[in-house]
Motif scaffolding. Structure first.
Motif: not given
Length: 155
Positions: A93-104, A113-117, A123-126, A134-139
């Motif tokens: 919990n104290a050391n999260p790995v940030y993946l991405f922020d999503l917006q509609q 919003i931006e790719p995770h480097v 890494y991008t997601a929809t 719910l469908h979460l697609d990563w590339t």
């Protein structure tokens, strides 16, 4: 059937998730990410803006033995920004790995919003809702990676 998936509706859908399936595909990169996972999701509500997904199941490559997997993901809603954040809690919990922020970006669709480097990979997601699912697609794209991971979260 397409619906307006605003942050409140999306949050409601996330809280109701109980199962997941995912398919990982590697396109010529040799990473060996090909396979299918099936499991359960225990949703833990931390507060009005934080959910933890405790995921557990089995991952099966096309050849070979099925492997047990566990993951913990943290979803955070940012109402004022109308954004949703996803973090992987592989280091706790104290050391999260940030993946991405999503917006509609459409009525029933949220995009990173931006790719995770990560090193040389992007890494991008929809995230979208289809028939209460719910469908979460990563590339994942990079010098040595060309992958797609498609999650399906259901109630």
């Amino acid at each position: 059937m397409s619906a307006n998936l605003d942050l409140t509706s999306l949050w409601g859908s996330l809280t109701a998730v109980t199962t997941l399936t995912f398919t990982a595909q590697s396109f010529g990169s040799g990473s060996g990410w090909n396979g299918t996972g099936v499991g359960t999701v225990e949703v833990e509500s931390i507060d009005d803006q934080t959910l933890l997904f405790h995921e557990a199941g089995n991952w099966s490559p096309p050849e070979g033995k099925s492997l047990r997997f566990t993951n913990v993901y943290r979803w955070r809603a940012y109402s004022e920004q109308k954004q949703l954040r996803l973090e992987h809690l592989r280091f706790g919990n104290a050391n999260p790995v940030y993946l991405f922020d999503l917006q509609q970006t459409a009525g029933d669709r949220w995009d990173s919003i931006e790719p995770h480097v990560c090193s040389e990979d992007l890494y991008t997601a929809t995230l979208r809702l289809e028939n209460e699912t719910l469908h979460l697609d990563w590339t994942v794209k990079g010098k040595t990676k060309n992958e797609r991971i498609s999650y399906v979260y259901e109630q």
